[in-house]
Design a protein around this motif. Sequence first.
Motif, PDB file in Angstrom:
ATOM      1  N   ASP A   1     -62.416 -30.031 -85.602  1.00 48.49           N
ATOM      2  CA  ASP A   1     -61.811 -28.784 -85.114  1.00 48.49           C
ATOM      3  C   ASP A   1     -60.656 -29.140 -84.198  1.00 48.49           C
ATOM      4  OD1 ASP A   1     -62.891 -29.503 -82.652  1.00 48.49           O
ATOM      5  OD2 ASP A   1     -64.455 -27.975 -82.670  1.00 48.49           O
ATOM      6  N   GLY A   2     -60.072 -28.132 -83.555  1.00 50.14           N
ATOM      7  CA  GLY A   2     -58.889 -28.373 -82.734  1.00 50.14           C
ATOM      8  C   GLY A   2     -59.109 -29.335 -81.585  1.00 50.14           C
TER       9      GLY A   2
ATOM     10  N   ILE B   1     -70.804 -33.358 -92.915  1.00 47.05           N
ATOM     11  CA  ILE B   1     -71.309 -34.730 -92.890  1.00 47.05           C
ATOM     12  C   ILE B   1     -72.632 -34.707 -92.136  1.00 47.05           C
ATOM     13  CG2 ILE B   1     -70.936 -37.076 -92.029  1.00 47.05           C
ATOM     14  CD1 ILE B   1     -67.957 -36.654 -92.343  1.00 47.05           C
ATOM     15  N   ARG B   2     -73.644 -35.339 -92.685  1.00 46.71           N
ATOM     16  CA  ARG B   2     -74.944 -35.394 -92.011  1.00 46.71           C
ATOM     17  C   ARG B   2     -74.756 -35.946 -90.602  1.00 46.71           C
ATOM     18  NH1 ARG B   2     -78.647 -38.896 -95.810  1.00 46.71           N
ATOM     19  NH2 ARG B   2     -79.611 -39.184 -93.753  1.00 46.71           N
TER      20      ARG B   2
ATOM     21  N   ARG C   1     -71.151 -40.639 -87.149  1.00 45.15           N
ATOM     22  CA  ARG C   1     -70.363 -41.635 -86.414  1.00 45.15           C
ATOM     23  C   ARG C   1     -69.960 -42.794 -87.310  1.00 45.15           C
ATOM     24  NH1 ARG C   1     -71.734 -45.895 -81.600  1.00 45.15           N
ATOM     25  NH2 ARG C   1     -69.574 -46.150 -80.884  1.00 45.15           N
ATOM     26  N   ALA C   2     -70.908 -43.357 -88.049  1.00 44.13           N
ATOM     27  CA  ALA C   2     -70.601 -44.507 -88.900  1.00 44.13           C
ATOM     28  C   ALA C   2     -69.554 -44.155 -89.952  1.00 44.13           C
ATOM     29  CB  ALA C   2     -71.877 -45.016 -89.558  1.00 44.13           C
ATOM     30  N   GLN C   3     -69.635 -42.957 -90.490  1.00 44.18           N
ATOM     31  CA  GLN C   3     -68.736 -42.555 -91.567  1.00 44.18           C
ATOM     32  C   GLN C   3     -67.365 -42.137 -91.064  1.00 44.18           C
ATOM     33  OE1 GLN C   3     -68.950 -42.640 -94.912  1.00 44.18           O
ATOM     34  NE2 GLN C   3     -66.868 -41.841 -94.980  1.00 44.18           N
TER      35      GLN C   3
ATOM     36  N   ALA D   1     -68.899 -34.380 -81.629  1.00 42.15           N
ATOM     37  CA  ALA D   1     -68.076 -34.037 -82.791  1.00 42.15           C
ATOM     38  C   ALA D   1     -68.951 -33.722 -83.995  1.00 42.15           C
ATOM     39  CB  ALA D   1     -67.119 -35.182 -83.097  1.00 42.15           C
ATOM     40  N   ALA D   2     -70.040 -34.461 -84.148  1.00 39.77           N
ATOM     41  CA  ALA D   2     -70.944 -34.210 -85.265  1.00 39.77           C
ATOM     42  C   ALA D   2     -71.581 -32.839 -85.164  1.00 39.77           C
ATOM     43  CB  ALA D   2     -72.027 -35.294 -85.313  1.00 39.77           C
TER      44      ALA D   2
END
Length: 283
Positions: A61-62, A180-181, A186-188, A201-202
């Motif tokens: 997002d922003g 994203i799961r 984080r890893a992805q 963020a997730a």
Amino acid sequence: MKNGRLRRLITGAAAGAGAIASVGAFGIAGAANAANAAAPGPATDRAPKPTVVLEHGAFADGSSWDGVIAQLRRDGYPVVAAADPLRGPASDAAALRSVIDHVQGPVVLVGHSYGGSVISEAAVGEPRVKALVYVAAFLPAPGESALQLTGQFPGSTLSGTLDPVPVTNADGSTGTDLYIRQDRFRAQFAADVPADRAALAAATQRPIAQAALTERATVAAWQTVPSWDVITTEDLNIPAAAQRFMAERAHAHTTEVAASHSVAVSHPGLVAGVVEQAARVTR
């Protein structure tokens, strides 16, 4: 102090506060440009600086631009971080054009990830867009989609981390939103971002419509507008080879960095620096 004078002072202060509160992001951008134009300094600093309009991509997002915005504002650039609906390049570009049209003066348009597809369409027919900056982003040519470009080169592991959610749209049609799961985020997406920041963020990621990733571009502003590109060599969403292919085809000024897909968070100074390089061509 007499009561009448006190009332006048209170009334005047309240009116001033109300006026400030009503200015908003676009008014601040305009005020910043006016201040830049009026401020004394070297000849190269007298022209108003362009407004930087930032378009985030999928699974973000922003707020992903916060560090970039902070540096740009310190350096005197007015900034607007647009909200990307993440529904499809054509409709998202229409939404972004409404933001661009509301900004006064020249614009530098910046897109991260899928946001690159959006700015490539939104800038067509917008003469005030003087430069495009792609940040770990797609630069599709007409007829290409984000999914096609990702699959054209090896290295993306995104598909194995996605969490699809069926949705019913306002018109009754159905579709799929992609996240994203959280346990893979984080890893992805943000391997070089501190764990606590990546966890936030997730949790706050915005989904993209699955159909947006297969929608084909119809136009490409990078064919006529000067372009810059930040290429992320540790990217697991858009392979670095795909990013290089698109940047070379667009004759973009490129900067490579060993960073994750979330480079605007992990390397905000570098991203802001590239944006400022692009901005200088508009002056």
